[in-house]
Design a protein around this motif. Structure first.
Motif, PDB file in Angstrom:
ATOM      1  N   ALA A 140     -29.439 -28.125   5.451  1.00  0.00           N
ATOM      2  CA  ALA A 140     -28.097 -27.545   5.449  1.00  0.00           C
ATOM      3  C   ALA A 140     -28.144 -26.072   5.050  1.00  0.00           C
ATOM      4  CB  ALA A 140     -27.187 -28.324   4.512  1.00  0.00           C
ATOM      5  N   MET A 141     -28.991 -25.740   4.091  1.00  0.00           N
ATOM      6  CA  MET A 141     -29.132 -24.349   3.662  1.00  0.00           C
ATOM      7  C   MET A 141     -29.701 -23.494   4.788  1.00  0.00           C
ATOM      8  SD  MET A 141     -28.703 -22.188   1.211  1.00  0.00           S
ATOM      9  CE  MET A 141     -29.349 -20.956   0.093  1.00  0.00           C
ATOM     10  N   LEU A 142     -30.698 -24.011   5.477  1.00  0.00           N
ATOM     11  CA  LEU A 142     -31.301 -23.264   6.579  1.00  0.00           C
ATOM     12  C   LEU A 142     -30.289 -23.047   7.695  1.00  0.00           C
ATOM     13  CD1 LEU A 142     -34.790 -25.011   6.673  1.00  0.00           C
ATOM     14  CD2 LEU A 142     -34.357 -22.625   6.039  1.00  0.00           C
ATOM     15  N   GLU A 143     -29.497 -24.055   7.983  1.00  0.00           N
ATOM     16  CA  GLU A 143     -28.477 -23.916   9.022  1.00  0.00           C
ATOM     17  C   GLU A 143     -27.435 -22.883   8.612  1.00  0.00           C
ATOM     18  OE1 GLU A 143     -28.220 -28.130  11.349  1.00  0.00           O
ATOM     19  OE2 GLU A 143     -27.371 -28.087   9.329  1.00  0.00           O
ATOM     20  N   ALA A 149     -25.844 -12.863   9.819  1.00  0.00           N
ATOM     21  CA  ALA A 149     -26.468 -11.831  10.653  1.00  0.00           C
ATOM     22  C   ALA A 149     -27.419 -10.931   9.881  1.00  0.00           C
ATOM     23  CB  ALA A 149     -25.376 -10.976  11.307  1.00  0.00           C
ATOM     24  N   HIS A 150     -27.275 -10.862   8.556  1.00  0.00           N
ATOM     25  CA  HIS A 150     -28.051  -9.903   7.778  1.00  0.00           C
ATOM     26  C   HIS A 150     -28.976 -10.578   6.761  1.00  0.00           C
ATOM     27  CE1 HIS A 150     -24.559  -7.702   9.334  1.00  0.00           C
ATOM     28  NE2 HIS A 150     -25.398  -6.709   9.435  1.00  0.00           N
ATOM     29  N   VAL A 151     -29.197 -11.873   6.912  1.00  0.00           N
ATOM     30  CA  VAL A 151     -30.141 -12.625   6.092  1.00  0.00           C
ATOM     31  C   VAL A 151     -31.115 -13.317   7.027  1.00  0.00           C
ATOM     32  CG1 VAL A 151     -30.452 -14.523   4.454  1.00  0.00           C
ATOM     33  CG2 VAL A 151     -28.477 -12.995   4.227  1.00  0.00           C
ATOM     34  N   ARG A 152     -32.395 -13.104   6.792  1.00  0.00           N
ATOM     35  CA  ARG A 152     -33.413 -13.714   7.651  1.00  0.00           C
ATOM     36  C   ARG A 152     -34.357 -14.549   6.794  1.00  0.00           C
ATOM     37  NH1 ARG A 152     -35.816  -9.446  11.255  1.00  0.00           N
ATOM     38  NH2 ARG A 152     -36.511  -8.596   9.245  1.00  0.00           N
ATOM     39  N   VAL A 153     -34.345 -15.863   7.007  1.00  0.00           N
ATOM     40  CA  VAL A 153     -35.244 -16.754   6.276  1.00  0.00           C
ATOM     41  C   VAL A 153     -36.619 -16.685   6.908  1.00  0.00           C
ATOM     42  CG1 VAL A 153     -35.698 -19.111   5.546  1.00  0.00           C
ATOM     43  CG2 VAL A 153     -33.345 -18.280   5.631  1.00  0.00           C
ATOM     44  N   ARG A 154     -37.621 -16.421   6.077  1.00  0.00           N
ATOM     45  CA  ARG A 154     -38.999 -16.297   6.564  1.00  0.00           C
ATOM     46  C   ARG A 154     -39.875 -17.484   6.180  1.00  0.00           C
ATOM     47  NH1 ARG A 154     -40.472 -11.273   8.062  1.00  0.00           N
ATOM     48  NH2 ARG A 154     -42.068 -12.479   9.156  1.00  0.00           N
ATOM     49  N   GLY A 155     -39.382 -18.370   5.311  1.00  0.00           N
ATOM     50  CA  GLY A 155     -40.198 -19.494   4.888  1.00  0.00           C
ATOM     51  C   GLY A 155     -39.693 -20.071   3.585  1.00  0.00           C
ATOM     52  N   LEU A 156     -40.606 -20.716   2.846  1.00  0.00           N
ATOM     53  CA  LEU A 156     -40.262 -21.451   1.638  1.00  0.00           C
ATOM     54  C   LEU A 156     -41.126 -21.018   0.463  1.00  0.00           C
ATOM     55  CD1 LEU A 156     -40.130 -25.048   3.210  1.00  0.00           C
ATOM     56  CD2 LEU A 156     -38.268 -23.374   3.055  1.00  0.00           C
ATOM     57  N   GLU A 181     -41.380 -30.214   8.898  1.00  0.00           N
ATOM     58  CA  GLU A 181     -40.246 -31.082   9.226  1.00  0.00           C
ATOM     59  C   GLU A 181     -38.990 -30.256   9.501  1.00  0.00           C
ATOM     60  OE1 GLU A 181     -40.018 -33.567   5.817  1.00  0.00           O
ATOM     61  OE2 GLU A 181     -41.645 -34.898   6.448  1.00  0.00           O
ATOM     62  N   MET A 182     -38.776 -29.237   8.713  1.00  0.00           N
ATOM     63  CA  MET A 182     -37.606 -28.390   8.907  1.00  0.00           C
ATOM     64  C   MET A 182     -37.695 -27.618  10.226  1.00  0.00           C
ATOM     65  SD  MET A 182     -35.501 -28.952   6.441  1.00  0.00           S
ATOM     66  CE  MET A 182     -36.101 -30.648   6.546  1.00  0.00           C
ATOM     67  N   GLY A 183     -38.876 -27.145  10.552  1.00  0.00           N
ATOM     68  CA  GLY A 183     -39.056 -26.449  11.813  1.00  0.00           C
ATOM     69  C   GLY A 183     -38.714 -27.336  12.996  1.00  0.00           C
ATOM     70  N   LEU A 196     -40.292 -20.126   9.967  1.00  0.00           N
ATOM     71  CA  LEU A 196     -40.591 -20.537   8.596  1.00  0.00           C
ATOM     72  C   LEU A 196     -42.076 -20.385   8.292  1.00  0.00           C
ATOM     73  CD1 LEU A 196     -38.384 -23.763   8.371  1.00  0.00           C
ATOM     74  CD2 LEU A 196     -37.806 -21.435   7.651  1.00  0.00           C
ATOM     75  N   HIS A 197     -42.674 -19.329   8.787  1.00  0.00           N
ATOM     76  CA  HIS A 197     -44.123 -19.163   8.654  1.00  0.00           C
ATOM     77  C   HIS A 197     -44.585 -19.054   7.205  1.00  0.00           C
ATOM     78  CE1 HIS A 197     -48.191 -17.690   9.238  1.00  0.00           C
ATOM     79  NE2 HIS A 197     -47.906 -16.645   8.494  1.00  0.00           N
TER      80      HIS A 197
END
Length: 230
Positions: A140-143, A149-156, A181-183, A196-197
């Protein structure tokens, strides 16, 4: 040992650990956690070859970043919303995002600055005294972040229990599995562009356990900056 010798030893050991598990020697970035030292030690570390630094206090991140703005500064501490204005735009990567409200605050600040802020989602593996998102809440957080538009998740990112290397290794293995699993789940939802590298896991005492499990960043403080670290 001098700081330079300690860093070179860590860099060599990280490279050896990568090679031992079939990864390129440069597959893991060493982040020098400079939260306990002053700018003179940071300057010495830069001369020794360190160019990624981790700070856990916004004011210290701002102070050291502004002293050495051409280095890569990572924010690894607990997020306090009122102090994010000192972090967004200075940190090349925020490792500790775990609340929707903080994601929205980062979005507003990054939009005002005209930038995209890279972040990692911090996952709690079950320790009550540590922050982080429960694995069940991660999708849910990743979604949510995918819609900013100005936040980019790169991984965990995660922190392992201290003092037990077997438990640390299991924690890191679970984070890598969770990332995969999230990917897959995001791809099923048509969000293949979420990358999510990055896996930020492993510190001075347990980075050797993190690398075989897929760490791409290890956060090393005492083993670089402490003269007393064995």
């Amino acid at each position: 040992m001098t700081l330079k010798e300690r860093y070179e030893r860590i860099a060599a050991e990280v490279g050896d650990a990568c090679e031992a598990c079939g990864r390129p020697r440069d597959a893991v970035r060493v982040i020098g956690v400079s939260k306990t030292v002053d700018v003179d030690a940071v300057e010495e570390a830069i001369a020794a070859g360190v160019h990624d630094f981790g700070e856990n206090r916004p004011a210290e991140l701002a102070r050291k970043h502004d002293a050495f703005p051409h280095e890569r500064w990572h924010f690894i501490g607990n997020i306090q919303s009122r102090q994010l204005n000192m972090v967004v735009g200075r940190a090349c990567l925020i490792h500790s995002l775990c609340q929707v409200s903080h994601a929205d605050r980062i979005e507003r600040l990054a939009a005002e600055a005209g930038i995209v802020q890279d972040v990692l989602i911090e996952v709690n593996d079950g320790e009550e005294n540590k922050q982080g998102l429960a694995p069940a809440d991660l999708l849910a957080m990743l979604e949510h972040c995918a819609g900013l538009a100005h936040v980019r998740v790169r991984g965990l990112m995660t922190m392992a229990p201290q003092g037990d290397m077997a438990k640390a290794s299991a924690t890191f293995e679970r984070l890598a599995k969770l990332r995969d699993e999230m990917g897959a789940a995001l791809a099923e939802r048509g969000m293949q562009d979420v990358d999510l590298h990055e896996l930020s896991m492993g510190m001075s005492d347990d980075y050797r356990e993190a690398i075989p499990q897929g760490a791409t960043m290890v956060r090393i403080g005492r083993a670089i900056f402490s003269e007393n670290y064995a």
